[in-house]
Every structure is written in structure tokens, then in C-alpha cells.
Enzyme design. Structure first.
Site, PDB file in Angstrom:
ATOM      1  N   ASP A   1      16.514 -15.902 -77.374  1.00  8.29           N
ATOM      2  CA  ASP A   1      16.749 -15.423 -76.017  1.00  8.29           C
ATOM      3  C   ASP A   1      18.012 -16.140 -75.530  1.00  8.29           C
ATOM      4  OD1 ASP A   1      16.645 -14.308 -73.521  1.00  8.29           O
ATOM      5  OD2 ASP A   1      14.556 -14.815 -73.133  1.00  8.29           O
TER       6      ASP A   1
HETATM    7  C1  BGC Z   1      15.963 -12.742 -70.704  1.00  6.49           C
HETATM    8  C2  BGC Z   1      16.082 -11.733 -71.814  1.00  6.49           C
HETATM    9  C3  BGC Z   1      17.401 -11.000 -71.698  1.00  6.49           C
HETATM   10  C4  BGC Z   1      18.530 -12.006 -71.713  1.00  6.49           C
HETATM   11  C5  BGC Z   1      19.897 -11.369 -71.591  1.00  6.49           C
HETATM   12  C6  BGC Z   1      17.188 -13.647 -70.609  1.00  6.49           C
HETATM   13  O1  BGC Z   1      17.161 -14.362 -69.419  1.00  6.49           O
HETATM   14  O2  BGC Z   1      14.810 -13.535 -70.899  1.00  6.49           O
HETATM   15  O3  BGC Z   1      15.012 -10.839 -71.781  1.00  6.49           O
HETATM   16  O4  BGC Z   1      17.519 -10.073 -72.742  1.00  6.49           O
HETATM   17  O5  BGC Z   1      18.377 -12.892 -70.633  1.00  6.49           O
HETATM   18  O6  BGC Z   1      20.079 -10.876 -70.324  1.00  6.49           O
END
Ligand code: BGC
Length: 835
Positions: A227
Site C-alpha cells: 500500500d
Molecule cells: C490506500 C490505498 C490506495 C493508496 C493510493 C492508500 O492510502 O490505503 O487503498 O490505493 O492509498 O491512493
């Protein structure tokens, strides 16, 4: 590139290039190696639409209903079509990898991202995810299922240790991922790890999860990525099986560091090659779409085909919870020549999405008020329509843009205000005072230390006292006509709120203005690295400033009540917003925001037949439920949210949505109530496998509305159930008869109950489902085949194996978890292990 010879490329790549491939090139792209024709590929959030590769100044996008709504359709074919549309959106945005679906479990309805994910039930989640993934990947776009695993709350999300038994992990939390990978027609080609720890080890560096379960047990062959900022080590994560650190540039997997790791023989180049191979495979798979590197990101436009699909999904997600006096649908004969009042804080706002990374800049949106009034104008011109807001539910003072006569002008500088600085290095025109600078790129920005000024005029549209508010990730000061009005630079307090949970408290100030007064607003912003409290030079920050005229809440309610009294019909649009339900923080209560309940109670007192329409991404409490005759739950509905609501209440669409999550009566009824949040860095999944209805049923606890529940304008009967088994499968046939006056759709929900298990099991568990469309007065045959192993197995913690016991199993077919309409049973002849 689809003829990429991956093994040959691995031979040709230098060590430096290989290491660089193991992290992103920027926020949204993989690392390119032009000399070997390895392009960079683009990724984008996410689960309910494609934002494209920019939070800041993002291109307008198509917005789908939120995750819980998608699941509430219980319609696999429709969501396959939805997946196709998501893929088409990816082509518009030049995106190869969609960061979704989100497949975590709604352990607690308080979870900030509950709206984004699907359900409390793993089988419903897995089936919905599989349909969407197949729809996406059949058009050569890649789906990245997330967040693997147990990212079921926002509090302390990077560090919290989810303590969960292996049985609950296998049966509930891993299950949707397992279904998508093992059972779906098109397994996702990418998996995103969770931020949190699972039983002591961060998911992004867990060999057990990433290698043993995902690859060795389930045979997964795709890529794993972290993530965003969820990769916490270089060698540990690579060894565990995490292929890609996101975003780039690398925080941990730097060339110097990993070369050192190799030099001291911490691990061998083959370990790096293993992940390089997966990255190259992803690039090769992506190339099938034929999207050129660095393609332009185009705006998604409002077109009839897209709107139609969004309406189909949106209206099928809407759940009719009560229709006691049969007020709905509002047919011509009922409302001819009458007066209708639309009341409520969500009537003139399109609640199209929850907040955080799933949110996007919707290309257009239709509010319930717009949809209802245009429908009335067209089809019922003699109906009189009036409106009252009734109460405000803003968590922050709303976007200032509606008070400006021009754009908000943003000017970017390398030096602080007050210093001798040369002209801005960039000037941008913005249409919102919600400014997420976090992924802003400019050649002059070599570090993340910079400053910006945002300027706009402000015209008071009524005489009164106006409140202004300012919250920031970084530092900010708001000036009115050059005088400091709000200071969010000195004495900042970090709050767990806006912007993924990292900002200061909103600071406010107020001023009386005569109607038509014009002010000059200027906000001086400094990036987080310039703030004494944030001190984070890796981030570019965000800010939000807003304003609103203050009103007296009791007067607002009184005005609405008066209008209700004077009207023949009242449509009351209440609910939540993306500021209350968002990534970055959990809700603290299930109650509707601020004065909502008071408004609803007051209106119901004078008009019990009020049509109450709730829009929220997850359950809310309804202390007034017994006095409401008519209740519709409409989630966050995407671009078309207003139209889908109008279609249901006027009967253009017969509702068929079923709750994807139980609505408990009280928060304290929820199984995770004693164990939700982070306590010294830990959260105990104390309810074990008894999540959602599995718990309420076991304890015979009454709920507000059960899992799988939803009414229709017609009625259905289930008849002639036949149950047959062969070596592997349980084969069911059933007739679904539409016994009412409207054509409609019904969901056959198949629950299985083991008669004499050797351990405590839920009363019954959903194992499959099918949605059917049946004309009024007609009947349709439904055939469902389920693997016997899937229908019967549970995880034996002591042996660390799946087991299917020799026993009798009841088959219960319902149109809700609490309404079983046909029942039978089957037997298994042998206990089986290791399945
Ligand atoms: C989230 C993800 C997301 C990523 C990119 C993170 O804060 O948990 O689900 O894909 O950011 O935006």
C-alpha cells in the site's frame, strides 16, 4: 511489448536497474528502462471509479456507487458489466492497473472504509470482487485486489497488530481473496498488501501470507505491491515476497542500500530476480491493453451508455427497508395535483462517494432534488414542489468555491512569504478549496519544501454571520482583506481527521456580513516540512478552507416541520457524507450526524408517512424507526445517485437491493464492540468467526435490519426445491414465483447449516446466491451448484487444516438471512481433511 522475453531481460538488466524496478518511479507509475524498451505503467485508484494519476487537480471521472452498494445489488452479471465499464474508464485515463477491488471485511460498521469494501460476509465479498475483476481483466486492464489482509479499521492503521485466530483468518478475512484468486474465472493479476500487522508481522513483510498462503497454497502467480508508504523495509519485505514498493521513489529499496545487502550476502540476486520477474510480468500483461506510456488522461464524459450502466447498478443497490403503508411507489394517481416537500441536508447534495483514496472528482452528479424535480416537471407538471434543508450535517465548513465569482488562484514558491522571493514558479486555477497537493509534480520542486498562496474573492449571498474554517497538513494562515483571520501555523494541534487522518484541528473564526459584501481571501500555505508539528519533508501536504452562514438549528427544523405540515407528501433526504465516512479515521458513533435525528423525529411527528431516504455507506442507528412507515436505504450512489433514488420512488425501477451488512440496533450490539480500535498497538479479533449475522444469529440478538434484507414492490414465493449431490457438488433447483403485481427481481440466498458440528459454528453461513428477474405472475427456475467442500468445510485450528465433517447439512434458501422460504438437507458420507 506483449512479446517481452522476460528471462532474457533479466539477463540484460543491470543490478541497479533491477533494484529500481522494485519500487515505483513516482506516485502512480512503475520504473521504466527505456534502453530495454521496458515502459512505465500507470496505476490508479480505485474501487468505485478511476481517478487517474492525480489527487491534485484530478481529471473529472466516472463515479460508481460505493462498495457496500455494489455488493447490495447481489448481481454478479451486472457487476461483470460494471467491471467492463471500469476497464473502459481505465483506457480513458491511460491506466493499466486499477487499485481495487477493496475486499476487507466490515468487522465493525465504524470502520472508516466500510463504505469502500463490500460486506460483513466473505462469500458475498468474494463473489462481488470476482465479478468485477473478471469484468475488468477481460478487457485487458489489471485489477489489484486490496488490502491483503485484516485492514479492517483505520485507527493506527499503519501499525496496529490484528490478533486473529487462524480459523477466523481463513474462514472470514482471507476468504474473499482466496475466492478471487482460486475460484474466479480471472484471478487478479496484482495484490496490494495491508498497512497493518497480522499476528505480530506486518502484512507487507509476512512470508506466511505472501509466499506460503498466497503463492504456495493458492497458486497465485501475479504481482504483490505495498500500500502507499506501506513498505517498511528493504530486505525483509523482498524476502517475504513483496515485489513492489509503492509509491516511488523508493524509501527503503534504494540502489545503494540493496547493493550493500547483496554485497554482504544477506540474500542473493535470485531473490531480487524473483520480484523483478513479477514486475516484468505485470508490465507484459499490461501491454496487452495497448495503452501508450504516459498517455494523456482524458476527462470522462457524461454519455448515455455510461449513465445507463451506472443507473442500473445504482438502482439495483437501493434497499427498500419499510413500505408499511404502501406509499411507494409514488404513482400518478397518488400525487396528481398534490404538494410534495423535499426536506433534508442530503437533498441538494449529491452524496456520490465516501472519502479518502476511493473518492474522485466526479465528472457530473445528480442530486436527489434535481432528479425528483426534473422528473416531476416532465411527468407530473401539476405537482407542486417545495424544499427546506432542515439541518446541516457538514463536518467541516463547506468548500468556499460556491461564494467566489472567479477561480481560486494558487501560486507556488520556493521561498516563504515575507522573504525576498522571486515570482511564483507555478500558477494554477482551481475550482475547489479542498486542495490535496500530495502528488503535485513540478520540475522546480526538487525537495518537498515549498510554499503556496491561494486567493479568491468571497461574496456574501445573504446578510448574516459567516463562519470560516481552515485545516491543514502543513501550515496555513487565512487572511481576509490582508488581515490575519485564522492562524493554523502557530500552536497547531494534530487531529486524526481530514486527509487520510493527518491534519490539524479545523480552526475557525466568524464575521458579520451584509448581503453582497465582497471580501478578498488569501491563504498562505507551507508544506509539511515547514511545520513545527508535522516536520515531514517526504510529503507535500494538503489544506481545506471553507465557509458558511450560521443559522439557528431550531429555526431550521421548525421551518422544515412547517413545510411538512403544509404538504401532502414529504421526501426526507438524510444520511451521512464523505467527511464522516472516510479512509484515515473511523467513525466514533453509528448515529447520524449532528441534528439529523432531531429533524427526522420532528418531521415524523407531523407526517408519519414521510418517505425517509437514508444515504450512508454503512449502517447508522435509527432511534425513530418505529414511527417511520417508509424507509429507503440508498448508500453513496455515484454520478447518478439522484436519478437512481428518483427511479425507485416513482416506480420506474422496482427495488431489489439487499443489505450487504447488518444494521444493528445499537453500536454496543456489534460483535467487535469490545475490541475495535488500537489498544497499545493491538486489536483483538475477539469475536472470532462470529462476524456480522454469524454473531447476531448465534446470540438471537435482535437487529434493526438483518443481513440480506430488502423489500420489493412485488412479492415472491420459493417452491419445488430439489437437492441433489454428486461426488463434488451440491446441486439445487428451485422455482421462484412472482406473486405480486409488479415485474421484479429477487435474490435466492443459499445458507448452509451443519447439524452436529464438533466445534461451535455459526447458525448458518451464506455459501452462494443468485439474482433472478421474474415477470409479475410468472415463475422462473433457478439452478445453483456449490462445491460440497466449500459448503461444508471449516478450519481446524488445532490441526491447522480444513475439515469437512461427515454429517447432515441443512440447506436454507431465503430472500434475507431472516426469511427462509425453502429448506432441505443433504449428507456427507466421510470426514475429509486437507482440502
Ligand atoms: C490506500 C490505498 C490506495 C493508496 C493510493 C492508500 O492510502 O490505503 O487503498 O490505493 O492509498 O491512493
Amino acid at each position: 511489448m506483449s512479446n517481452m522475453d522476460i528471462e532474457k531481460l533479466i539477463e540484460q538488466l543491470t543490478i541497479e536497474e533491477k533494484i529500481q524496478l522494485l519500487a515505483g518511479n513516482d506516485w502512480w507509475h512503475t520504473f521504466p528502462v527505456p534502453r530495454l524498451n521496458i515502459p512505465s505503467i500507470r496505476m490508479s485508484d480505485g474501487p468505485n471509479g478511476l481517478r487517474g494519476s492525480r489527487f491534485f487537480q484530478s481529471t473529472p471521472s466516472t463515479c460508481f456507487p460505493c462498495g457496500t452498494a455494489l455488493a447490495a445489488t447481489w448481481n454478479k452479471d451486472l457487476l461483470y458489466k460494471g467491471g467492463n465499464l471500469m476497464a473502459e474508464e481505465a483506457y480513458i485515463k491511460g491506466v493499466n492497473v486499477i487499485l481495487g477491488p477493496t475486499c476487507n471485511i466490515i468487522r465493525s460498521p465504524l470502520g472508516g472504509r466500510s463504505f469502500e469494501t463490500y460486506s460483513e460476509d466473505p462469500v458475498l465479498s468474494g463473489a462481488i470482487a470476482s465479478s468485477l475483476i473478471s469484468g475488468i481483466q477481460d478487457k485487458d486492464i489489471i485489477a489489484c485486489i486490496k488490502h491483503f489482509v485484516c485492514n479492517d479499521q483505520e485507527e493506527d492503521r499503519l501499525g496496529v497488530n490484528a490478533i486473529v485466530t487462524e480459523r477466523a483468518l481463513r474462514e472470514i478475512y482471507l476468504k474473499p481473496f482466496e475466492m478471487a484468486i482460486r475460484q474466479s474465472r480471472s484471478p487478479p493479476k496484482a495484490v496490494m498488501t495491508a498497512y497493518n500487522k497480522v499476528n505480530g508481522v506486518h502484512a507487507s513483510q509476512s512470508e506466511e501470507l505472501l509466499t506460503n498462503i498466497l503463492r504456495k497454497e493458492w497458486g497465485y502467480e501475479g504481482l504483490t505491491m505495498s500500500d502507499w508508504y506501506g513498505c517498511y523495509s528493504a530486505e525483509k519485505s523482498i524476502q517475504a515476497g513483496l515485489d513492489l514498493e509503492m509509491p516511488g521513489k523508493a524509501r527503503f529499496r534504494t540502489v545503494d542500500y540493496l547493493k550493500f545487502v547483496l554485497r554482504v550476502n544477506e540474500f542473493k540476486i535470485e531473490t531480487i530476480d524473483r520480484s523483478v520477474r513479477n514486475v516484468l510480468n505485470l508490465v507484459k500483461e499490461a501491454s496487452k491493453a495497448g495503452i501508450a506510456e504516459d498517455s494523456p488522461e482524458n476527462e470522462s464524459t457524461r454519455n448515455p451508455k455510461t449513465s445507463k450502466t451506472l443507473q442500473e447498478i445504482g438502482q439495483e443497490s437501493i434497499v427498500l427497508l419499510k413500505n408499511d403503508s404502501k406509499i411507494l411507489p409514488l404513482t400518478k394517481d397518488k400525487i396528481k395535483g398534490k404538494k410534495i416537500a423535499i426536506i433534508g441536508p442530503n437533498a441538494k447534495v449529491a452524496q456520490y462517494s465516501g472519502g479518502g483514496s476511493a473518492n474522485l472528482n466526479a465528472s457530473y452528479s445528480v442530486t436527489p432534488y434535481e432528479a425528483i424535480s426534473s422528473k416531476l416537471k416532465k411527468d407530473y407538471p401539476d405537482v407542486q414542489l417545495e424544499y427546506a434543508e432542515g439541518c446541516q450535517i457538514d463536518k467541516y465548513l463547506p468548500n468556499i468555491f460556491k461564494y467566489t465569482t472567479g477561480d481560486i488562484i494558487g501560486k507556488f514558491y520556493l521561498d516563504p512569504p515575507g522573504s525576498k522571493r522571486s515570482g511564483p514558479f507555478d500558477v494554477l486555477h482551481l475550482d475547489s478549496s479542498e486542495i490535496l497537493i500530495l502528488d503535485y509534480l513540478h520540475e522546480k520542486l526538487v525537495t518537498n519544501i515549498f510554499y503556496a498562496t491561494f486567493e479568491n474573492d468571497f461574496v456574501a449571498d445573504e446578510s448574516g454571520t459567516y463562519e470560516f474554517g481552515l485545516t491543514v497538513f502543513g501550515t496555513a494562515q487565512l487572511f481576509i482583506d490582508d488581515k490575519l483571520f485564522i492562524d493554523n501555523k502557530e500552536e497547531q494541534k494534530i487531529a486524526d481527521k481530514f486527509f487520510f487522518g493527518v491534519t490539524t484541528d479545523e480552526k475557525k473564526n466568524e464575521i458579520y456580513l451584509e448581503k453582497g459584501t465582497k471580501l478578498q481571501i488569501r491563504v498562505e500555505f507551507g508544506a509539511p516540512g515547514t511545520s513545527a508539528v508535522f516536520k515531514d519533508p517526504t510529503q507535500k501536504g494538503a489544506l481545506f478552507y471553507g465557509a458558511r452562514m450560521k443559522t439557528d438549528p431550531q429555526v431550521d427544523i421548525d421551518n422544515a416541520v412547517k413545510l411538512a405540515e403544509e404538504s401532502d407528501y414529504v421526501i426526507l433526504c438524510i444520511g451521512s457524507t464523505r467527511w464522516w465516512e472516510s479512509e484515515g479515521y473511523d467513525r466514533t458513533t453509528l448515529d447520524l450526524p449532528l441534528e439529523s435525528n432531531k429533524l427526522i423525529e420532528s418531521i415524523l411527528k407531523v407526517k408519519q408517512d414521510t418517505i425517509v431516504i437514508n444515504q450512508s455507506g454503512s449502517p447508522v442507528t435509527m432511534p425513530w424507526v418505529d414511527s417511520a412507515n417508509t424507509l429507503v436505504h440508498a448508500w453513496y450512489g455515484g454520478n447518478e445517485c439522484g436519478n437512481t433514488i428518483a427511479n425507485v420512488i416513482f416506480g420506474d425501477h422496482n427495488p431489489s437491493g439487499k443489505l450487504s451488512v447488518t444494521f444493528p440496533k445499537l453500536l454496543s450490539d456489534n460483535p467487535s464492540y469490545l475490541n475495535f480500535g488500537s489498544f497499545n498497538g493491538e486489536v483483538l479479533y475477539g469475536e472470532d468467526v462470529f462476524v456480522g449475522y454469524r454473531y447476531y444469529e448465534k446470540l438471537s440478538r435482535e437487529v434493526l435490519f438483518p443481513f440480506g434484507y430488502g423489500l420489493s414492490y412485488t412479492t415472491f414465493k420459493f417452491k419445488d426445491l430439489e437437492i441433489k449431490t454428486d461426488e463434488d457438488n451440491l446441486n439445487l433447483t428451485l422455482l421462484v414465483e412472482n406473486t405480486g403485481d409488479y415485474d421484479g427481481q429477487e435474490v435466492v440466498q443459499v445458507y448452509i447449516e451443519q447439524s452436529n458440528p464438533n466445534i461451535i459454528r455459526p447458525v448458518k453461513e451464506l455459501r452462494d446466491f443468485q439474482k433472478v428477474e421474474v415477470k409479475a405472475g410468472a415463475a422462473k427456475k433457478v439452478e445453483i451448484s456449490i462445491s460440497i467442500i466449500e459448503a461444508t468445510r471449516y478450519w481446524d485450528n488445532s490441526k491447522r487444516k480444513w475439515i469437512s465433517e461427515k454429517d447432515e447439512y441443512k440447506v436454507k434458501l431465503g430472500n434475507s438471512s431472516d426469511n427462509i422460504l425453502a429448506e432441505g438437507s443433504f449428507k456427507t458420507e466421510k470426514t475429509k481433511w486437507d482440502l
